[in-house]
Design a protein around this motif. Structure first.
Motif, short mmCIF file in Angstrom:
data_model
loop_
_atom_site.label_atom_id
_atom_site.label_comp_id
_atom_site.label_asym_id
_atom_site.label_seq_id
_atom_site.Cartn_x
_atom_site.Cartn_y
_atom_site.Cartn_z
N GLU A 104 52.47 170.25 -20.60
CA GLU A 104 52.71 170.92 -19.23
C GLU A 104 54.18 170.00 -18.35
O GLU A 104 54.87 170.55 -17.93
N LEU A 105 54.42 168.89 -19.01
CA LEU A 105 55.64 168.08 -18.51
C LEU A 105 56.60 168.83 -18.66
O LEU A 105 57.52 168.22 -17.60
N TYR B 191 58.50 169.86 -15.44
CA TYR B 191 58.49 169.05 -13.83
C TYR B 191 59.37 168.43 -14.25
O TYR B 191 59.73 167.50 -15.30
N LEU C 38 55.76 166.93 -7.63
CA LEU C 38 54.75 168.30 -7.54
C LEU C 38 56.64 169.13 -6.22
O LEU C 38 56.95 167.86 -5.74
N ASP D 272 53.51 160.33 -17.68
CA ASP D 272 52.19 161.29 -17.46
C ASP D 272 53.16 161.91 -16.07
O ASP D 272 51.99 163.34 -16.01
N LYS E 182 52.28 163.68 -10.02
CA LYS E 182 50.60 164.19 -10.02
C LYS E 182 50.38 163.83 -11.62
O LYS E 182 50.99 164.43 -12.84
N ARG E 183 49.40 163.30 -12.35
CA ARG E 183 49.47 163.27 -13.58
C ARG E 183 48.62 164.30 -14.76
O ARG E 183 47.77 165.51 -14.15
N VAL E 184 49.94 165.09 -15.51
CA VAL E 184 49.40 166.34 -16.20
C VAL E 184 49.72 166.15 -17.60
O VAL E 184 49.98 164.95 -17.72
N ASP F 155 45.81 163.58 -6.76
CA ASP F 155 44.47 164.07 -8.04
C ASP F 155 43.69 165.57 -7.86
O ASP F 155 42.76 165.34 -7.98
N ALA G 39 54.58 163.69 -12.91
CA ALA G 39 55.28 165.01 -13.03
C ALA G 39 54.81 164.99 -11.50
O ALA G 39 54.13 164.43 -10.52
N ASP H 136 49.59 176.21 -8.39
CA ASP H 136 50.96 176.95 -8.64
C ASP H 136 51.32 178.21 -8.53
O ASP H 136 50.83 178.66 -9.06
#
Ligand code: G1P
Length: 300
Positions: A169-170, A173, A208, A204, A163-165, A259, A206, A264
């Motif tokens: 926030e990277l 993950y 999951l 970017d 998922k692009r974050v 997406d 991450a 979480d």
């Protein structure tokens, strides 16, 4: 994919210490915390079952009792509900015990996610299997596991969910370095890094908490040294596959870019917002919760 190589087994690591939720998690696994009136882990098992994974292995640690009891029958409670003719509650109580074939493996010490997955080796054997992290809810209707199995059927090897974050926030993950494929939502993962400094993150994208893994991962995990946080990291073992440093028969690693919704519940803010969001969606209490929320927000 032929039925011979259909993914059947789900591994759910649930041995974490749940330190963010102490004291609530002193005697209860964090995966047993309720989202309204159902524990987080039940949503995850329901997602696995909806994707045809009828064999579920929990890798447990301390305080596993509540989890075992939840996925078992409770004669006394069932008799009481039967006597009251409360069939709705009766089915809610029996449901978890009837979902799947549930198995348990014990992770002696909390030595990381990679170590937890290695504890599943004897149960999984030589099959491609799924790993679902027990504190992430991805609503079944998004069918992410089914979509990951389609990627597996086309490319073999292992499949991650990406998922692009936002960049800040990277560092929470595993982050993937990727190459495009012909399918715009599917990438080849060529490298991975666990919880990078945002400035050093390769993308970017991450990772999951849903994985479809070739069983070669067990052999790699057996020699994976402790990484980030001094723990044996699953990301580090998948990195070996992604870089093509292992036997080619283990296949490549692909990523499905997702997406859609994901909740979480492993940290307090995420847990609280998930409870509120799920409460607003309920047929029975949803409109009352929304009305209360509106009033509450106006008063802030
Ligand atoms: C684990 C993994 C990480 C992954 C994350 C997904 O971290 O180590 O690579 O991106 O799950 O939620 P944890 O959340 O257990 O710290």
């Amino acid at each position: 994919m032929s039925s011979a190589c259909r993914v059947r087994k789900a591994v759910l690591p649930v041995a974490g210490m749940g330190t963010r939720f102490l004291p609530a998690t002193k005697a209860t696994p964090k995966e047993m915390l309720p989202i309204v009136d159902k524990p987080v882990i039940q949503y995850v098992v329901e997602e696995a079952v909806a994707a045809g994974l009828d064999d579920v292995l929990f890798v447990t640690g301390r305080a596993k009792r509540a989890l075992e009891d939840h996925f078992d029958y409770n004669g006394e409670l069932e008799n009481m509900l039967e006597a009251r003719n409360d069939l709705e509650k009766l089915s809610a109580v029996r449901g978890p015990a009837q979902l799947a074939q549930i198995h348990y493996a014990r992770q002696g010490s909390p030595s990381g996610l990679g170590h937890a997955v290695l504890c599943a080796k004897a149960h999984v054997g030589d099959e491609t299997f799924a790993v679902l992290l027990g504190d992430e809810i991805i609503p079944s209707e998004n069918q992410v596991l089914d979509k990951m199995f389609k990627v597996l059927a086309k490319h073999g090897g292992s499949v991650l969910l990406l998922k692009r974050v936002p960049s800040d926030e990277l560092s929470r993950y595993g982050v993937a370095s990727v190459k495009p494929t012909d399918d715009e939502n599917v990438v080849e993962v060529i490298d991975l890094v666990e919880k990078p400094d945002p400035a050093q993150a390769p993308s970017d994208l991450a990772v999951l908490g849903r994985y479809v893994l070739n069983p070669a991962i067990f052999e790699i995990l057996e020699t994976t040294k402790p990484g980030k946080g001094g723990e044996i990291q699953l990301t580090d073992a998948i990195q070996v596959l992604a870089r093509g440093e292992f036997n080619a028969s283990a296949g490549k690693v692909h990523g499905l870019i997702y997406d859609g919704e994901r909740f979480d519940t492993g940290e307090i803010l995420g847990y609280i917002t998930t409870v509120i969001e799920f409460a607003t969606r309920r047929a029975d209490i949803g409109s009352d919760v929304k009305a209360w929320l509106q009033k509450f927000v106006q008063g802030l």
